[in-house]
Design an enzyme around this catalytic site. Structure first.
Site, PDB file in Angstrom:
ATOM      1  N   ASP A  99       0.778  -1.128   0.045  1.00  0.00           N
ATOM      2  CA  ASP A  99       0.009  -0.185  -0.018  1.00  0.00           C
ATOM      3  C   ASP A  99       0.887   1.259   0.011  1.00  0.00           C
ATOM      4  O   ASP A  99       1.950   1.519   1.067  1.00  0.00           O
ATOM      5  CB  ASP A  99      -0.726   0.040   1.311  1.00  0.00           C
ATOM      6  CG  ASP A  99      -1.871  -0.884   1.194  1.00  0.00           C
ATOM      7  OD1 ASP A  99      -2.210  -1.654   0.161  1.00  0.00           O
ATOM      8  OD2 ASP A  99      -2.705  -1.376   2.149  1.00  0.00           O
TER       9      ASP A  99
ATOM     10  N   ASP B 190     -15.252  -2.993  -1.450  1.00  0.00           N
ATOM     11  CA  ASP B 190     -14.890  -2.840  -0.013  1.00  0.00           C
ATOM     12  C   ASP B 190     -15.888  -2.488   0.637  1.00  0.00           C
ATOM     13  O   ASP B 190     -16.749  -1.836   0.067  1.00  0.00           O
ATOM     14  CB  ASP B 190     -13.705  -1.530  -0.018  1.00  0.00           C
ATOM     15  CG  ASP B 190     -12.608  -1.592  -0.776  1.00  0.00           C
ATOM     16  OD1 ASP B 190     -12.082  -2.933  -0.812  1.00  0.00           O
ATOM     17  OD2 ASP B 190     -12.186  -0.878  -1.513  1.00  0.00           O
TER      18      ASP B 190
END
Length: 445
Positions: A211, A332
């Site tokens: 990330d 998500d």
């Protein structure tokens, strides 16, 4: 190993598996029972057929192995999304075992495991048809409890002969059937042969997370940008370390880009691509065809579309048509509701609803993240992941919450009854050393 593990659903094919499958198909066609073809079509045609089959969301491919080599297969085909009235039905097609691998119980094992897979995905009726010339197949289906409900007198044309077709159906109960024990002869199947077969139905892929925030490798807690831990200021070196550790894929997300709506860590991504020796999937801020195509042309293997899947589904369809097999939907969710804009906004849409829409659009796979668990090390949301995997026919990658090997083992076990689960993304647990790469890969094998 349990002999039922000789049967597995495949989401991709290695070169060796593809060659073995084509050889088995050729042999079945020559024997008069394969795919509707009367004559062998040549290796290129078969390779394109099987590769294309794996890209079709409504089709699932199952294979059966002998001594580790594919010798037969079957397909499950679900109704298209617009056929809601038959959503409880699934069609069995093109089940065969190569002539050189018959009389070992492999056909029965393949049929039973395909039934179990359909049952675990919530289907209640299985339909199929077969030419009346395939007497062995007809006997197999009748012994398995399929009901012959009709005959088509002009079903198929084989050479100068018109043959009839028999139609079968079977109601699938809600109890998983016991695995079939193939009747291997000791003279044919020795312990050494069994040991050489696959150790599990299908290893799960572990995707180490990279990330990116402000050019560094970080991990967030519950998706909050203000709650980030920096693990490395050299993403390329981190990518190389994960490759050297034995991982077969990398999972990278441009966190700044996810919030900004456009790529914001391009130099870091380019450095990762240069250092990596395995495929990489990339998400974060990809909101138009220009961004999607530019990263795919730059060397990214698959791109992940998240917020745009909710706000611009037409773009997802366009991308899937332009780049088949290379578009992944990132779903998500907070408590089952889809979140967008880098998890900053929560919509009213259920994750399963979006998953079905993305399947219809043609995505290659779906990444499901329960945001409330992401970075918390408390374990994956197995229940939601299984529900999603059994709702759609495209592969599902789990994400959010892995903190130890037990969490990975729980997902591995869940995948036995939810064959759509393809892999898992792990971040903080790898960076913190709570999970070692070697042990994690072993658990998921």
């Amino acid at each position: 190993m349990p002999k039922s593990k000789l049967v597995q659903r495949v989401l991709s094919l290695t070169d060796d598996d593809l060659q073995a499958l084509c050889e088995a198909a050729d042999a079945a066609i020559l024997d008069g029972g394969g795919f509707g073809w009367v004559q062998p079509q040549g290796r290129q045609v078969l390779e394109r057929y099987f590769k294309g089959l794996l890209l079709v969301p409504e089709r699932m491919l199952f294979v059966v192995r002998l001594k580790g080599e594919i010798v037969g297969c079957a397909q499950l085909v679900r109704a298209p999304r617009n056929n809601e009235c038959q959503a409880m039905c699934i069609t069995l097609m093109h089940l065969f075992v190569a002539p050189y691998a018959r009389n070992r119980g492999l056909g029965s094992a393949l049929l039973r495991e395909v039934e179990n897979a359909a049952r675990s995905m919530g289907f209640r009726v299985m339909n199929m048809d077969v030419p009346d010339t395939q007497t062995a197949a007809i006997s197999l289906f009748q012994k398995a409890g399929f009901e012959h409900w009709g005959t088509h007198p002009h079903f198929a044309r084989m050479g100068d002969q018109t043959v009839s077709g028999l139609f079968f159906t079977k109601l699938l109960d809600t109890v998983r059937s016991a695995p079939v024990e193939p009747s291997f002869s000791p003279q044919v199947e020795t312990p050494d042969m069994i040991a050489s077969s696959p150790a599990s139905s299908r290893p799960l892929t572990l995707y180490p997370a990279i990330d990116l925030k402000d050019g560094a490798c970080v991990r967030l807690r519950r998706g909050e940008m203000d709650d980030a831990t920096v693990y490395s200021d050299d993403p390329a070196a981190q990518a190389k370390a994960w490759c050297d550790a034995g991982f077969k894929w990398l999972h990278a997300v441009d966190l700044n880009g996810a919030f900004a709506g456009q790529s914001a860590n391009a130099p870091a991504v380019q450095a990762i691509l240069k250092a990596a020796t395995v495929p990489m999937q990339l998400g974060g801020g990809l909101r138009d065809m220009k961004a999607i195509s530019s990263w795919l042309e730059a060397g990214v293997t698959r791109v992940i579309l998240g917020s745009v899947a909710v706000k611009n589904p037409a773009l997802v369809k366009e991308a899937c048509r332009a780049f088949p097999g290379r578009i992944v939907a990132g779903i998500d969710a907070r408590s089952g509701h889809v979140a967008t804009e880098g998890w900053a906004e929560v919509s009213d849409m259920q994750a399963t609803e979006l998953a079905l829409r993305m399947q219809e659009a043609g995505v290659a796979s779906i990444i499901f993240t329960e945001i409330s668990r992401d970075g918390m090390l408390d374990g994956l949301d197995i229940e939601q992941t299984v529900t999603l995997a059994n709702t759609v026919s495209v592969p599902v990658i789990a994400s959010g919450g892995v903190g130890n090997l037990d969490h990975l083992a729980a997902l591995r076990k869940a995948a036995e009854d939810a064959p759509g689960i393809e892999g898992v993304i792990v971040g903080r647990a790898l960076y913190d050393g709570r999970v070692s790469p070697a042990e994690a890969l072993k658990v998921l094998a």
